[in-house]
Design an enzyme around this catalytic site. Structure first.
Site, PDB file in Angstrom:
ATOM      1  N   ASP A 334      -5.952   4.114   3.300  1.00  0.00           N
ATOM      2  CA  ASP A 334      -6.390   5.306   2.596  1.00  0.00           C
ATOM      3  C   ASP A 334      -7.811   5.026   2.128  1.00  0.00           C
ATOM      4  O   ASP A 334      -8.164   3.872   1.862  1.00  0.00           O
ATOM      5  CB  ASP A 334      -5.477   5.572   1.403  1.00  0.00           C
ATOM      6  CG  ASP A 334      -5.962   6.738   0.569  1.00  0.00           C
ATOM      7  OD1 ASP A 334      -6.283   7.787   1.144  1.00  0.00           O
ATOM      8  OD2 ASP A 334      -6.035   6.580  -0.663  1.00  0.00           O
ATOM      9  N   ASP A 529       0.282   8.137  -1.728  1.00  0.00           N
ATOM     10  CA  ASP A 529       0.555   7.656  -0.382  1.00  0.00           C
ATOM     11  C   ASP A 529       1.951   7.079  -0.211  1.00  0.00           C
ATOM     12  O   ASP A 529       2.203   6.354   0.756  1.00  0.00           O
ATOM     13  CB  ASP A 529      -0.478   6.586  -0.002  1.00  0.00           C
ATOM     14  CG  ASP A 529      -1.888   7.146   0.033  1.00  0.00           C
ATOM     15  OD1 ASP A 529      -2.084   8.196   0.661  1.00  0.00           O
ATOM     16  OD2 ASP A 529      -2.782   6.536  -0.577  1.00  0.00           O
TER      17      ASP A 529
END
Length: 628
Positions: A334, A529
């Protein structure tokens, strides 16, 4: 060393020392010269004394286990082999092996003691590292501070933390300022400065001045409790290699027992060969075949690797995840909060003609008033005025797109180009690189804000180290704009990137990478996430201090924000697996070689002792390298 031993270890050491002294006396005694025809009987009794001093517990465990149906274990192997060595004197034309029988039991016990010491040291190193739970808390009650057990402190109560004490429960500083040592949580040696309003976590050490903290969680939900639980549970998740060794030994032991029996019995029965010689070969076969080197050294290697990682602020939830991490050949990241600081700033305000910049910023800040997204926080921080919540209603966040709200009875959209397209609002791009936050008012485009995030100082170094560690492919997945993602990927040297992704798009990209046959780790912040962390082969939560979601979702938890710790975690995992396989190959290689020599009649009982105790000791010492 002696000062660090447990009472049980000291008692065992004394017993072994006494047995060694008695054994040395027996070895030095000239039985034939002193006792003549009675020498055999006297030497039998003499060597039986150190044998029983050293091994009485092994004999008792063997008998007890047989009674419980657990026949094939190392206690049984040692008992049969050593009793057989003494019994060889009863066979004609066979030399006495009293010394070898006593030596096998004695050195087996020496090896067992070192195994126990090594395991205890490994456990204690983690226990010392994780000894971060304070025993008392100074809680404000009845006008003063009362010492109570941290379990008894309720959420919202105020605690006094004196210099040199650990913070017992997560909370917020309400009075005072100081510096905190967070090394036990993050592995970071640089003190953290805190003042009134700062969040603080249990396990941190107050270094300078008294602090008054208002608790935000119960003790069992605090960071210190979560970490302790994580480390305690780590040993329950066995790696495939570790589980294989357990299953291997379950079948290996009975096979070698029946193999030894066949070696001892079949040649004399079928070929008329000497009983004494072949029974001795069978007994040597039994001694060598004891699998303790594998049974102890392989779990100890994984345990050492987990402990060594913990010292660096890297928490691995089990040896299975450590093994999986060692095989990773692709990593997906990410962007925000992982490779960048995640602290956004408004760097430009571009209002459309007829709209004032300050008014544009005010409208955007009011629309984002209830959002905790980093971009929303940066907008509110950039607005110098006071947000009047009475002017706002009907707020709705669109995941991965932005926010819709009614401000002063006007419908406001604040978000990316997808949000504008969904609302059928015509907009235009900006020439600046950054996250563009478009703003519309009642369907009319009124301008945009440019939000910039800063790449972490060691992010580029981390990508280089990850590639150097053998990871072939790096991918950055982000919900940010294409040009922002491209700029960050180019700056850091990431192999591939995908931009403007929703959470479900990230999962789809991870599944694509896995379907391509890559062993994939995903690194994220552990909150937004969580689905991707769970889907990847190895989920790595970045900067997880304070994040319950990170600890729950990830397989590996990095307790600070250093991207270079990703490469460090991979190096620790691969070093641990190298040590594991070194022990497996060495132990099995030496054992099979000596087993072959035993069948051929070349190996002696003394060589068998090395094949068991010596190999185990070397494997254990090698396993302990994983702790460093």
């Amino acid at each position: 060393m002696l000062a660090n031993l447990t009472d049980k270890q000291r008692r065992e050491l004394v017993r072994i020392a006494v047995a060694l002294v008695l054994f040395g006396v027996c070895m030095a005694m000239p039985f034939d010269a002193l006792f003549g025809e009675s020498a055999l009987l006297v030497s039998f009794v003499a060597f039986l004394v150190p044998y029983l001093v050293a091994g009485y517990d092994v004999l008792l465990r063997a008998v007890r286990n047989i009674g419980h149906g657990q026949l094939f274990d190392e206690n049984f192997l040692m008992s049969v082999a050593t009793i057989g060595a003494f019994a060889l004197a009863l066979l004609p034309d066979t030399d006495a092996h009293f010394a070898e029988g006593a030596a096998v039991m004695l050195f087996y016990q020496v090896g067992e003691w070192f195994q126990d010491y090594a395991v205890d040291r490994s456990r204690r190193s983690i226990a010392d590292l994780m000894d971060i739970a304070p025993e008392i808390a100074h809680v404000r009650r009845d006008g003063g501070f009362e010492d109570v057990d941290p379990d008894e402190v309720e959420v919202g109560e105020e605690l006094l933390v004196k210099p040199g004490e650990r913070i017992p429960i997560d909370g917020v500083v309400v009075d005072g300022g100081s510096q905190l040592d967070t090394a036990a949580l993050t592995g970071e040696s640089v003190p953290r400065v805190v003042e009134s309003g700062a969040e603080v976590y249990s396990g941190s050490i107050n270094l300078v001045s008294p602090l008054v903290i208002r608790t935000a969680k119960a003790f069992e939900d605090s960071m210190v409790s979560r970490i302790l639980e994580l480390v305690e549970d780590a040993t329950d998740n066995k790696a495939r290699t570790e589980s294989f060794i357990t299953r291997f030994c379950r079948y290996y032991t009975p096979v070698v027992v029946f193999g030894a029996l066949a070696i001892a019995v079949l040649p004399p029965l079928l070929a008329g060969l000497p009983w004494g010689e072949w029974i001795e070969r069978g007994l040597i076969f039994l001694v060598v075949s004891c699998p303790c080197a594998l049974v102890i050294s392989v779990p100890l290697s994984f345990f050492g690797g987990i402990g060594g990682a913990s010292r660096q602020g890297i928490l691995v939830k089990g040896s299975n995840f450590l093994e999986a991490l060692s095989k990773v050949d692709a990593i997906a990241f990410d962007k925000t909060g992982t490779l960048t600081n995640g602290t956004f700033n408004v760097v430009a305000v571009h209002a459309e003609e007829g709209m004032d910049d300050d008014l544009l910023l005010s409208i955007a800040a009011h629309a984002e008033a209830y959002s905790n997204h980093p971009i929303a926080l940066s907008v509110k921080e950039a607005y110098s005025g006071v947000i009047d919540e009475e002017r706002i209603r009907d707020v709705r966040e669109e995941a991965g797109h932005g926010v819709r709200a009614v401000v002063d009875e006007h419908v406001v959209y604040v978000g990316n180009d997808k949000l504008m397209a969904a609302g059928e609002v015509p907009f235009h791009e900006c020439h600046l690189t950054g996250t563009i936050l478009h703003v519309s008012l009642d369907g009319r485009y009124i301008g945009h804000l440019v939000i910039a995030d800063v790449v972490k100082d060691d992010a580029g170094q981390a990508i280089a180290q990850i590639h150097a560690s053998g990871v072939r492919h790096t991918v950055m997945l982000t919900g940010d704009r294409e040009e922002v993602a491209a700029a960050v990927a180019a700056e850091l040297g990431v192999d591939e990137y995908h931009a403007q992704l929703l959470p479900q798009d990230k999962v789809a990209q991870v599944e694509r990478l896995i379907d391509e046959g890559q062993k994939l780790a995903f690194v994220g912040d552990g909150i937004n996430d969580a689905p991707v962390l769970a889907r990847a082969d190895v989920g790595i939560a970045m900067g997880a201090i304070g994040s319950d979601a990170a600890i729950e979702a990830a397989d590996v938890v990095l307790m600070n924000d250093r991207p270079t710790d990703i490469a460090l975690a991979i190096r620790i995992a691969r070093k641990t697996m190298r040590i594991v396989w070194q022990n497996i190959v060495f132990a099995l290689g030496v054992k099979f070689a000596i087993l072959g020599l035993a069948v051929a009649g070349i190996a002696t009982m003394w060589l068998a002792v090395f094949g068991d105790v010596g190999v185990a000791a070397i494997a254990i010492l090698n396993a302990m390298r994983a702790m460093r």
